[in-house]
Design a protein around this motif. Structure first.
Motif, PDB file in Angstrom:
ATOM      1  N   ALA A 108      15.967  14.930  -3.101  1.00  0.00           N
ATOM      2  CA  ALA A 108      17.328  15.198  -3.212  1.00  0.00           C
ATOM      3  C   ALA A 108      18.428  14.157  -2.455  1.00  0.00           C
ATOM      4  CB  ALA A 108      17.599  16.067  -1.998  1.00  0.00           C
ATOM      5  N   ASP A 109      19.918  14.523  -2.818  1.00  0.00           N
ATOM      6  CA  ASP A 109      19.894  13.424  -3.321  1.00  0.00           C
ATOM      7  C   ASP A 109      20.505  12.264  -2.050  1.00  0.00           C
ATOM      8  OD1 ASP A 109      21.988  13.316  -5.622  1.00  0.00           O
ATOM      9  OD2 ASP A 109      22.754  15.206  -5.541  1.00  0.00           O
ATOM     10  N   GLU A 110      20.887  13.554  -0.807  1.00  0.00           N
ATOM     11  CA  GLU A 110      21.749  12.819   0.467  1.00  0.00           C
ATOM     12  C   GLU A 110      20.223  11.785   1.169  1.00  0.00           C
ATOM     13  OE1 GLU A 110      19.991  16.457   1.170  1.00  0.00           O
ATOM     14  OE2 GLU A 110      21.157  15.692  -0.143  1.00  0.00           O
ATOM     15  N   ARG A 111      19.155  12.058   0.578  1.00  0.00           N
ATOM     16  CA  ARG A 111      17.851  11.059   1.208  1.00  0.00           C
ATOM     17  C   ARG A 111      17.431   9.847   0.776  1.00  0.00           C
ATOM     18  NH1 ARG A 111      13.504  16.365   1.874  1.00  0.00           N
ATOM     19  NH2 ARG A 111      15.244  17.974   2.716  1.00  0.00           N
ATOM     20  N   LYS A 112      16.179   9.290   1.562  1.00  0.00           N
ATOM     21  CA  LYS A 112      16.249   7.930   1.212  1.00  0.00           C
ATOM     22  C   LYS A 112      14.320   8.023   0.934  1.00  0.00           C
ATOM     23  CE  LYS A 112      18.632   4.310   2.181  1.00  0.00           C
ATOM     24  NZ  LYS A 112      19.337   3.161   3.288  1.00  0.00           N
ATOM     25  N   LEU A 113      14.150   7.550   0.683  1.00  0.00           N
ATOM     26  CA  LEU A 113      12.324   7.032   0.875  1.00  0.00           C
ATOM     27  C   LEU A 113      12.473   6.031   2.188  1.00  0.00           C
ATOM     28  CD1 LEU A 113      11.136   7.361  -2.982  1.00  0.00           C
ATOM     29  CD2 LEU A 113      11.133   9.084  -1.459  1.00  0.00           C
ATOM     30  N   VAL A 114      10.949   6.617   2.532  1.00  0.00           N
ATOM     31  CA  VAL A 114      10.439   6.000   3.809  1.00  0.00           C
ATOM     32  C   VAL A 114       9.281   5.210   2.899  1.00  0.00           C
ATOM     33  CG1 VAL A 114       9.127   5.736   5.948  1.00  0.00           C
ATOM     34  CG2 VAL A 114      11.698   7.419   4.995  1.00  0.00           C
ATOM     35  N   ALA A 115       8.759   5.729   2.294  1.00  0.00           N
ATOM     36  CA  ALA A 115       7.318   5.137   2.177  1.00  0.00           C
ATOM     37  C   ALA A 115       7.084   5.406   0.762  1.00  0.00           C
ATOM     38  CB  ALA A 115       6.002   5.142   2.966  1.00  0.00           C
ATOM     39  N   VAL A 116       6.087   4.411  -0.036  1.00  0.00           N
ATOM     40  CA  VAL A 116       5.628   5.039  -1.384  1.00  0.00           C
ATOM     41  C   VAL A 116       4.261   4.477  -2.039  1.00  0.00           C
ATOM     42  CG1 VAL A 116       5.534   5.324  -4.666  1.00  0.00           C
ATOM     43  CG2 VAL A 116       7.874   5.886  -2.492  1.00  0.00           C
ATOM     44  N   SER A 117       2.997   5.661  -1.710  1.00  0.00           N
ATOM     45  CA  SER A 117       1.886   4.871  -2.040  1.00  0.00           C
ATOM     46  C   SER A 117       1.063   5.331  -3.101  1.00  0.00           C
ATOM     47  CB  SER A 117       0.541   4.747  -0.269  1.00  0.00           C
ATOM     48  OG  SER A 117       1.347   6.153  -0.061  1.00  0.00           O
ATOM     49  N   ASP A 118       0.197   4.689  -3.356  1.00  0.00           N
ATOM     50  CA  ASP A 118      -0.747   5.160  -5.187  1.00  0.00           C
ATOM     51  C   ASP A 118      -1.452   6.086  -4.419  1.00  0.00           C
ATOM     52  OD1 ASP A 118       0.540   3.394  -6.135  1.00  0.00           O
ATOM     53  OD2 ASP A 118      -1.044   1.817  -5.944  1.00  0.00           O
ATOM     54  N   ALA A 119      -1.923   6.840  -4.499  1.00  0.00           N
ATOM     55  CA  ALA A 119      -2.385   8.298  -5.362  1.00  0.00           C
ATOM     56  C   ALA A 119      -3.782   7.942  -5.341  1.00  0.00           C
ATOM     57  CB  ALA A 119      -1.901   9.505  -5.805  1.00  0.00           C
ATOM     58  N   GLU A 120      -4.756   8.097  -4.915  1.00  0.00           N
ATOM     59  CA  GLU A 120      -5.837   7.981  -5.488  1.00  0.00           C
ATOM     60  C   GLU A 120      -6.908   8.139  -6.871  1.00  0.00           C
ATOM     61  OE1 GLU A 120      -8.136   4.870  -5.212  1.00  0.00           O
ATOM     62  OE2 GLU A 120      -7.327   4.204  -3.179  1.00  0.00           O
ATOM     63  N   GLY A 121      -7.847   8.334  -7.546  1.00  0.00           N
ATOM     64  CA  GLY A 121      -7.974   9.438  -8.449  1.00  0.00           C
ATOM     65  C   GLY A 121      -7.896   8.305  -9.980  1.00  0.00           C
ATOM     66  N   GLN A 122      -8.820   9.443 -10.944  1.00  0.00           N
ATOM     67  CA  GLN A 122      -9.051   8.461 -11.914  1.00  0.00           C
ATOM     68  C   GLN A 122      -8.292   8.655 -13.039  1.00  0.00           C
ATOM     69  OE1 GLN A 122     -11.708   6.346 -13.396  1.00  0.00           O
ATOM     70  NE2 GLN A 122     -12.563   6.087 -10.945  1.00  0.00           N
ATOM     71  N   SER A 123      -6.953   8.185 -13.210  1.00  0.00           N
ATOM     72  CA  SER A 123      -5.968   8.492 -14.527  1.00  0.00           C
ATOM     73  C   SER A 123      -5.033   6.566 -14.945  1.00  0.00           C
ATOM     74  CB  SER A 123      -4.376   9.137 -14.019  1.00  0.00           C
ATOM     75  OG  SER A 123      -4.775   8.331 -12.395  1.00  0.00           O
ATOM     76  N   THR A 124      -5.368   6.892 -15.759  1.00  0.00           N
ATOM     77  CA  THR A 124      -4.573   5.685 -16.688  1.00  0.00           C
ATOM     78  C   THR A 124      -3.354   5.261 -15.476  1.00  0.00           C
ATOM     79  OG1 THR A 124      -5.006   7.012 -18.498  1.00  0.00           O
ATOM     80  CG2 THR A 124      -3.896   4.606 -18.362  1.00  0.00           C
ATOM     81  N   ASN A 125      -2.199   6.779 -15.589  1.00  0.00           N
ATOM     82  CA  ASN A 125      -1.046   5.754 -14.572  1.00  0.00           C
ATOM     83  C   ASN A 125      -1.419   6.266 -13.362  1.00  0.00           C
ATOM     84  OD1 ASN A 125       0.368   4.268 -17.176  1.00  0.00           O
ATOM     85  ND2 ASN A 125       0.901   5.837 -17.797  1.00  0.00           N
ATOM     86  N   ARG A 126      -1.179   4.414 -12.366  1.00  0.00           N
ATOM     87  CA  ARG A 126      -1.288   6.014 -10.906  1.00  0.00           C
ATOM     88  C   ARG A 126      -0.097   7.027 -11.037  1.00  0.00           C
ATOM     89  NH1 ARG A 126      -4.548   1.085  -7.246  1.00  0.00           N
ATOM     90  NH2 ARG A 126      -6.442   2.327  -7.494  1.00  0.00           N
TER      91      ARG A 126
END
Lengths: 742, 564
Positions: A108-126
């Motif tokens: 959403a527009d007014e927000r900022k991201l605090v953290a981004v992490s990788d999800a686990e699982g079998q996929s080519t692009n995380r």
């Protein structure tokens, strides 16, 4: 006259052309050998090279918002990043084209991201888990699509939301989330999160259909009993376990139960040390935990079955940096390698199983804050908030090191370090295990039993043929025995596997009886002959001994076979095999080392016989005449003069035989079960280097580590036989010189 | 008296002891023991040859068909019909778990393995029978062995012979079988030769078109031409297919009604029948005829039923072709290298290194040649050839895959030392006076070589080549990597241009033994065939070796007389 000289000149020309041609042809033999050697080396070389990291392209970023994560597509053409503002930007980044493609705000527009992490699982692009400053969570993924116009390929990118574009309802009580980790497959996604009011929760989103087609899901909630500080959360890709780091402790929770989350184990990695845990990560496959610490080391931990059940145990440590804390660990997606990043921006690349340190150092011109590994593990994207850089990683064979090939290695799921050769398996996340020790051992075992069988027979036969036999008989006997050498080994192997092996299994006692019966029968015949009256002795001279012995030995063999079932009945309770397995605890395979020993022994006998016989026969006659004239018996002369003089020749004969036994393929392939075991047991089989190549080469992918290791096995064989043959030839040359001087 | 006896006894025993001691001291027992080594080696060589020969030949000899009445401990007595395959005696104790009662004194019991055939009726076509359980054993006169294209042999009795729906007399059977055989060979010829050729030409046209397209030379005219040819071929194919169908209906006309050992009646179409024989009615002379015809079928027929039955013709063909190619490659190289080593090389370190190289080439394990051949010849050389000359077939490889050419080259390197050593030995036996004489008359070295030395050394060269052929014919391990397959659909030499297809895979006798003996689903049933194949291979190799040895011996004798 001129005609004459012309033809003369052309004759001379022909002569020198022929000289050059023939010389070239002669040298080509050497060339061939060198070519084989060099080509084998050329194929092997890449597996021992360490990794290389080379820059491909750079793009300067215009706004310097903090970049939280990056990524790259499979072909390393499109790079993406997500920044603090929640803007997902894509860049075309190849050696000759770098430009920004598009950007999209994913929160959403007014927000900022605090953290981004990788999800686990079998996929080519995380998949990326986004956590914003309001404590709400979304999952996004970069998708790439190749389209063709004629032969030109263009790749387009888009952002997809595998669990839907809406904010995910992770907490039943709708509290803000402080920390979150997630793993998903096509049916379920499991989140483990810490809420604003410090509850640890597990949320399972179950797909209504399949997450690959449809993001619709149903949520179910569970609370995890936990009242300590939460520093780090990880969820294993098989959705079975969660790891919570709290200060110096790690808590492992079992996620498999639908109603309750149990604490499985709690352990303190650095209990007696001042080290602090700085970062955690799961190795590809999810069964190993990588722990980065404050003193610059990364340690690998996995569950080992011990006396008190399964427990996490320290397996190995990697020294990444001197006293500088590890800030992040980035495992590769499909291999057991990982990258490390320290505070100072130093990068390390390691492979766990082989304990290989593949690359360590700083990248040129950039001190990265975050990095990402390409899905094929051949590229690296790094950023320092000012620029985005793509690197090529040459690291095709990290799993092979000299140490992993020849020393014990502790594989995931094994109770202890072991020598294992297991190159393929049905399952996908299988890690190939390449230890050459079991197959090198198998080679030695097969050769050993073959030599045990062949050397006495071949040497006895050689001694008799060269020294005691009449020339007329020798002329017939020698080619007959040498005929054995011409027999194709595939036939010996077939007879060994389909005729001898069942025979030995059935008449096992007979084969051990023969060890006594054959010499005994020989001695008895000899003594009987000695006792014969003179007239008959004259008619049946001792020189006919080999012929006289043939029926005797055949009868001894028949007797042993006849007695075999009776002995089996009286001594072994009717079944030797059962007796061996049950009473003595010796495993019995039908195709075992005994069969190989006999069959390969037969293949080796003519080689040893022929060369040893030559060596003994060419001992100068005046030496033996001298000894006999001084009153020595023929046997004394043989032992003290002939064998002593011929011993280098006999040695080289044995060397040649050994060389042949080591490289023999078909007999071992057909007469053993080809199981790579480490056991001297004569009743079990083995797998040899050569048979291993024959079995696995056709299925091996060209250029893979497996392919190159098979070439290494061939190279080992090559060197082995090279040494034996050269040694044998050298000794023989010396011997020839010695004889000619005598 | 008693005393006397005692002393006498002890005297004789000391005398005995001293003769024993003397005997031992003379070393005679050890001499005999070493003679035992020779005997053992001889027994094993001759025994091995005898084993292969007897087992291999008995494959062709028509066996008697027995009818056994068997009464087990419980249940009805039943009948088993078949050939006796193997006999063995086993300790009674091993059968305790079956709870069968035997004679109290018996320690072993004899059992026989019976081949019962009729694969479609019973799950296993072999059965162990315990001798004590067999009540009667007869040789029924009218039992019949039907050799079939599928499902192996059938053992049973003929009830009816049906000619297009009507029953006819059994004596008609041989003519009917012959008729079917004639049609079958026509069908084979049609399928393999004519239809095979059309398919091959169609494939070539497709590749031609693709090649034009790749080179941007595909004009409308060319395309039309190709299209026209394709249509013509397809039309031809249609007519051939009709012909084939007509033949098939002809073949399917007649039937046999038979019953098996358990009384079950079975209908066997004659198109499935290869041979019908009343094995128990054959006289010795008949058996010899059957034996010979079976031998000739074995070497001239294609394999059937996943190689476990039928002949080995493609394997013989493949072996011979590969060996011939190898001979063409290895002979010049081997001879030239030997000439260099013996006539040109000086006594220097290069020569020493060369000799060590020759010894090592002979000693390197054959599988190493295989892996080198696969990596270097197939992938590197073959891959480059494909890139250069066959871009139209890519990505499916032409030469970049194992094939007969690469096998021949790989084996040529493997056998190079054999030719070198043998040729050099021949050269060494030629007296120096012959060279000197020729040179003294003004001939150049090459002329001496070409006119004097090589002709005299030719038997030695022949010996080397024959030995190389024998070695190559028996070598299997490297071929498994560079070109051999269990079943090649087409021979590497056929009637389609360019006739010799060097890129094709081939079958090989040695590999056939390995494959049928160890990889086939029914090893027990295939075993006799493997013995027969082994016998064929051994015969070829032993014959080649004996020829080589006899040539060499004659040569040695010849030069021994020249030297003196």
């Amino acid at each position: 006259m001129s005609l004459h000289s012309n033809s003369n000149r052309s004759r001379q020309l022909k002569n020198s052309v022929a000289r050059w041609g023939i010389t070239l042809g002669g040298i080509s033999v050497l060339f061939t050998l060198v070519l084989i050697f060099m080509y084998l080396l050329y194929v092997i070389k890449p597996i021992f090279e360490s990794a290389k990291i080379e820059p491909i392209a750079t793009i300067e970023l215009t706004d310097t918002t903090k970049v939280l994560t990056t990524g790259v597509d499979e072909l390393k053409e499109i790079v993406y990043q997500i920044d603090e503002q929640g803007i997902f930007s894509f860049f075309h980044l190849t050696a000759n084209d770098h430009r920004k493609m598009f950007a999209e705000k994913v929160i959403a527009d007014e927000r900022k991201l605090v953290a981004v992490s990788d999800a686990e699982g079998q996929s080519t692009n995380r998949k990326k888990i986004l956590l914003d400053n309001q404590g709400e969570v979304k999952v996004v993924e970069a998708a790439f699509h190749a389209s063709y116009i004629g032969d030109d390929k263009t790749i387009s990118a888009s952002v997809i939301y595998p669990l839907g574009e809406d904010v995910l309802p992770l907490d039943e009580q709708e509290q803000a989330i402080k920390k979150v980790a997630m793993a998903m497959d096509s049916e379920r996604a499991i989140f483990v999160a810490l809420t604003q009011d410090n509850r640890l929760i597990k949320t399972t989103l179950t797909a209504e259909d399949d997450f690959n087609d449809d993001p619709e899901f149903e949520a179910s909630y569970q609370e995890i009993e936990f009242n300590q500080v939460v520093d780090n959360i990880l969820v294993s890709p098989d959705l079975m376990m969660a790891f919570i780091q709290s200060g110096d402790d790690i808590f492992v929770f079992d996620l498999d139960d639908e109603f309750q989350v149990d604490l499985k184990e709690r352990f303190t990695p650095f209990a007696n040390s001042s080290k602090k845990i700085t970062t955690l990560s799961l190795l590809s496959g999810g069964s190993s935990l990588l722990i980065g610490d404050s003193q610059g080391e990364v340690s690998q931990w996995f569950e080992v079955t011990g006396e008190h059940g399964r427990h996490f145990q320290l397996i190995r440590t990697f020294n990444v940096s001197n006293n500088e804390a590890i800030s992040a660990i980035y495992p590769e997606q499909f291999r057991k390698s990982f990258f490390t990043l320290t505070q100072a921006g130093e990068i390390g690349l390691f492979y766990t199983t082989s304990e290989a340190e593949l690359w360590k150092g700083k990248l040129e011109n950039i001190v990265p804050t975050t990095l990402a590994i390409s899905p094929r593990s051949d590229g690296l994207v790094v950023t320092d908030n000012h620029s985005l850089q793509l690197f090529y990683v040459h690291n095709e064979h990290p799993e092979v090191t000299w140490k992993a090939l020849w020393q014990e290695v502790w594989y995931e799921g094994y109770p202890e370090p072991a020598y294992v050769w297991q190159s393929t398996s049905g399952s996908d996340d299988f890690e190939a295990k390449f230890s050459l020790v079991p197959i090198a051992f198998g080679t030695i075992k097969a050769a050993f039993y073959a030599m045990l069988f062949a050397v006495p027979i071949a040497l006895f036969a050689a001694v008799y043929t060269a020294y005691f036999m009449t020339p007329a008989l020798r002329k017939k006997v020698k080619p007959t025995i040498e005929m054995m050498e011409a027999l194709p080994t595939v036939i010996l192997g077939f007879l060994a596997g389909l005729w001898l092996a069942p025979l030995i299994e059935q008449y096992l006692p007979a084969f051990f009886l023969l060890l006594i019966f054959l010499p005994l029968a020989t001695f008895l015949t000899a003594f009987a002959w000695y006792k014969l009256p003179k007239e008959i002795k004259l008619k049946l001279p001792e020189t006919l001994a080999p012929i006289l012995l043939i029926p005797v030995l055949i009868f001894a063999g028949y007797l042993a076979m006849y007695l075999s079932p009776i002995i089996e009945n009286h001594l072994f309770g009717g079944d030797v095999r059962q007796f061996l397995t049950n009473d003595l605890g010796i495993d019995f395979d039908q195709r075992n080392a005994l069969v190989v020993g006999i069959a390969m022994g037969f293949a080796v006998i003519p080689t040893i016989f022929s060369m040893a016989e030559d060596a003994i026969f060419s001992v100068p006659k005046h030496l033996t005449s001298g000894s006999l004239a001084l009153g020595a018996t023929p046997w004394q002369t043989l032992i003290k003069v002939v064998l002593l003089t011929a011993s280098p020749g006999i040695f080289s004969a044995i060397m040649m035989g050994l060389g042949r036994a080591v490289g023999e393929t078909m007999i071992v392939l057909m007469a053993t079960g080809n199981t790579p075991i480490l056991d001297w047991n004569i009743f079990e089989g083995m797998r040899t280097l050569s048979a291993n190549i024959a079995v696995e080469m056709p299925e091996s992918e060209v250029g893979s580590s497996h392919y190159r290791i098979l070439f290494l096995a061939a190279f080992v064989l090559f060197i082995f036989t090279f040494v034996f043959n050269t040694l044998a030839e050298f000794v023989r040359q010396r011997l020839r010189e010695k004889y000619s001087s005598l | 008296m008693i005393n006397m006896k005692l002393t006498n006894n002890s005297v004789s025993s000391t005398k005995e002891k001293s003769t024993m001691n003397k005997w031992f001291k003379s070393g005679s027992p050890w001499v005999w023991l070493s003679a035992g080594g020779v005997s053992l080696s001889l027994i094993s060589v001759l025994g091995l040859l005898w084993l292969i020969a007897s087992r291999g030949l008995s494959y062709f000899w028509p066996a008697d068909i027995y009818q056994f009445e068997v009464q087990e401990k419980v249940g009805q007595p039943y009948t088993v019909i078949g050939e006796i395959y193997e006999r063995e005696s086993i300790p009674v104790a091993q059968l305790i778990h079956t709870k069968i009662k035997f004679d109290k004194d018996a320690e072993t019991v004899e059992r026989i393995l019976v081949k019962t055939g009729n694969r479609e009726l019973v799950s296993l076509d072999f059965r162990w029978l315990l001798m004590p359980q067999i009540t009667t054993m007869t040789l029924p006169k009218d039992v019949v062995v039907i050799e079939r294209r599928t499902n192996g042999n059938f053992y049973g009795f003929i009830d009816k012979v049906i000619l297009s729906g009507k029953e006819v007399d059994k004596s008609e059977l041989p003519t009917l079988v012959e008729r079917v055989e004639k049609f079958q060979s026509q069908i084979d010829a049609l399928q393999k030769k004519d239809i095979g050729a059309i398919n091959y030409q169609l494939e070539r046209l497709r590749l031609k078109e693709k090649k034009y397209r790749l080179d941007n030379e595909l004009t409308i005219q060319r395309q039309a031409e190709i299209e026209k040819e394709t249509q013509a071929l397809k039309a031809e194919y249609q007519t051939l297919e009709k012909k084939l169908l007509a033949l098939r209906t002809q073949v399917a006309r007649d039937k046999l009604l038979v019953h098996a050992m358990d009384g079950q009646q079975v209908e066997i179409g004659l198109e499935n029948v290869l041979d019908v024989s009343f094995a128990n009615q054959l006289t010795f002379f008949d058996k010899v005829v059957v034996f010979l015809s079976k031998v000739s079928d074995f070497v001239s027929d294609d394999p059937r039923e996943a190689n476990t039955e039928g002949g080995v013709y493609p394997a013989i063909f493949g072996t011979v072709l590969m060996v011939l190619l190898m001979t063409i490659i290895v002979s010049p190289f081997g001879v030239i290298a030997a000439i260099y080593l013996h006539e040109y090389a000086g006594n220097n370190s290069l020569t020493k290194i060369l000799r060590i190289a020759v010894i090592n080439l002979a000693g390197v394990p054959s599988i190493v040649y295989g892996i080198f051949g696969l990596g270097f010849f197939v992938y590197v050389l073959g891959g480059s050839i494909d890139q250069l000359f066959y871009p139209e077939t890519l990505p499916s490889p032409t030469f970049g895959t194992p094939g007969v050419l690469w096998s021949a080259i790989t084996l040529a390197i493997l056998t190079l030392p054999v030719v070198i050593v043998s040729t050099e030995e021949g050269l060494a036996r030629i007296p120096a006076s012959m060279r000197h004489g020729s040179l003294a008359l003004g001939a150049t070295k090459v002329e001496t070589l070409w006119r004097i030395i090589l002709p005299i050394a030719s038997p030695a060269i022949m010996t080397g080549i024959i030995l190389a052929i024998a070695r190559a014919a028996g070598e299997v391990a490297p071929l498994m990597l560079v070109g051999v397959v269990k079943m090649a659909p087409t021979l590497p030499l056929d009637g389609n241009f360019p006739f010799l297809h060097l890129e094709r895979k081939f079958m090989h006798l040695g590999f056939h033994i390995y494959d049928v003996g160890f990889q086939s689903p029914n090893v027990e049933a295939a075993r006799p065939l493997v013995y027969a194949t082994a016998l064929l291979l051994v015969t070829i190799i032993v014959a080649l070796n004996m020829t080589a040895v006899s040539i060499r011996n004659r040569l040695r004798e010849k030069y021994r007389s020249l030297e003196h």
